[in-house]
Design an enzyme around this catalytic site. Sequence first.
Site, mmCIF file in Angstrom:
data_model
loop_
_atom_site.group_PDB
_atom_site.id
_atom_site.type_symbol
_atom_site.label_atom_id
_atom_site.label_comp_id
_atom_site.label_asym_id
_atom_site.label_seq_id
_atom_site.Cartn_x
_atom_site.Cartn_y
_atom_site.Cartn_z
ATOM 1 C CB CYS A 1 -0.659 2.501 3.959
ATOM 2 S SG CYS A 1 -2.102 2.011 3.372
ATOM 3 C CG ASP A 2 3.199 1.365 4.805
ATOM 4 O OD1 ASP A 2 2.609 1.984 5.504
ATOM 5 O OD2 ASP A 2 2.988 0.143 4.325
ATOM 6 C CB CYS B 1 -1.034 0.145 1.390
ATOM 7 S SG CYS B 1 -1.859 1.208 1.283
#
Length: 441
Positions: A233-234, A230
């Site tokens: 997300c990261d 992701c």
Amino acid sequence: MSEQPRVEIYTKDVCPYCEKAKDLFDEKGVEYETHNVTGDEELFEEMVERANGRTTAPEVFVNDEFIGGWEHTCAMDETGELDQKLGRLAADGGTEPEHRRLIVSGSGIAGLTAAIYAARANNEPLVLQGDEPGGQLTLTTDVENYPGFPDGISGPDLINNMQEQAERFGAEVQNGIIEDVDDSSRPFRVELSNGDVYTTDALIAASGASARTLSIPGEDELMGYGVSTCATCDGAFFRGEEMIVVGGGDAAFEEANFLTKFAEKVYIVHRREEFRAEDYWQDRIQQKVEEDEVEIMKNTEVVEINGTPEDGVDDVTMVRNPEGHPSEKRDDPETEEFDFDVGAVFIAIGHTPNTGYLQDTGVDLDEDGYVVTHGGKGGGQTETDVPGIFGAGDVVDYHYQQAVTAAGMGAKAAIDADDYLESAEQGETAAAQEGAAASDD
Ligand SMILES: Cc1cc2nc3c(=O)[nH]c(=O)nc-3n(C[C@H](O)[C@H](O)[C@H](O)COP(=O)(O)OP(=O)(O)OC[C@H]3O[C@@H](n4cnc5c(N)ncnc54)[C@H](O)[C@@H]3O)c2cc1C
């Protein structure tokens, strides 16, 4: 236990999984403190130290005990262990399973659209969220092609709005992963991974699809430590580093485009010559290539990820063959092997449908595990081979896999389920009347 547990969640800006972790505790009515590490180096270091070297968010602690990231928190919730740590009583065992008129598996856009329609038709749907509340759209910051939002909308906002809309009409959205469905008798028996059991007259399978991984050495060990599925997300954790995106479809191109915000350079690694990504994405990435922000490595595969959880990813081992699929041609003299320094690896190679819980039912699954529905024209397009079980969204549709198409199928499934429930009721009433007439004779 009457004392409130102390729950701490380390978060960061733009972090869908942080929102999921907060939602989980909100649903349980448990208060928590958040520590936002974005732009706070000291707090970030504190998180990394307390989380045994993990550098991603969220990181969750209960009464000072390290629980882990979203995936660990969710796994612990499934087994009931999280509730124990929170001092909550286990679900009341030994009682009759709760009966529901309609259960929807999944709270992605298909499940929530089904819930809006089903709730408005008075079918009182219970939506079970699975391990990814809100589904895949919660992983994206920009949805620009969902009709009705000329300036686009963030995935989490779209999903939150839909959930609010469904709940306004009486849908109930709950945490819970369906582990097994028994369709051998009516009502169906639905077993959750935390041991809870429901019976239901109808089920809409809207359980979507999960990100595939590479199954190569280093991947599991470094997942959360520089390996991710992701980017939204990261990505920000690896600001200023070189990053690899593995894949050749829309998701890979979108992730690569997003990562250019943070990366020194993004490398798209694809095992073939041709890409599956739509022209729009190919054009956009081509522009980034020209601006030297992205480099494309065709006919190349990552075969090992090297590093440690303490220090993250050091480098990856890759293979390249001019004919493509190099990992299948390791002995070919044309195949070259080389190490490549990167700070992070993002895997975007497609999805596997979440249909394990339907495996022992009469629902027909195709060779990849996708639910087979009747399709065609007219009513009943979302019916499966088991009357009363319907399929909608990415769990059925391996081709379009879009928010709007998943929502459309969700609406169809709710309408089909309503027709089914109504005719089942009429059948029962007619049978009861016949029975009553017979006993009067
Ligand atoms: C990064 C990214 C960006 C995207 N951007 C766009 C975009 O801009 N526009 C667009 O149209 N599409 C986009 N998509 C695709 C879109 O997100 C999907 O097509 C859509 O989310 C599919 O919805 P769904 O409800 O069928 O499944 P999902 O969104 O996958 O939701 C499935 C739900 O089922 C639940 N579940 C799974 N197993 C179980 C179980 N056993 N029991 C109970 N529940 C279960 C999950 O927890 C989840 O809540 C994007 C996808 C990704 C990954």
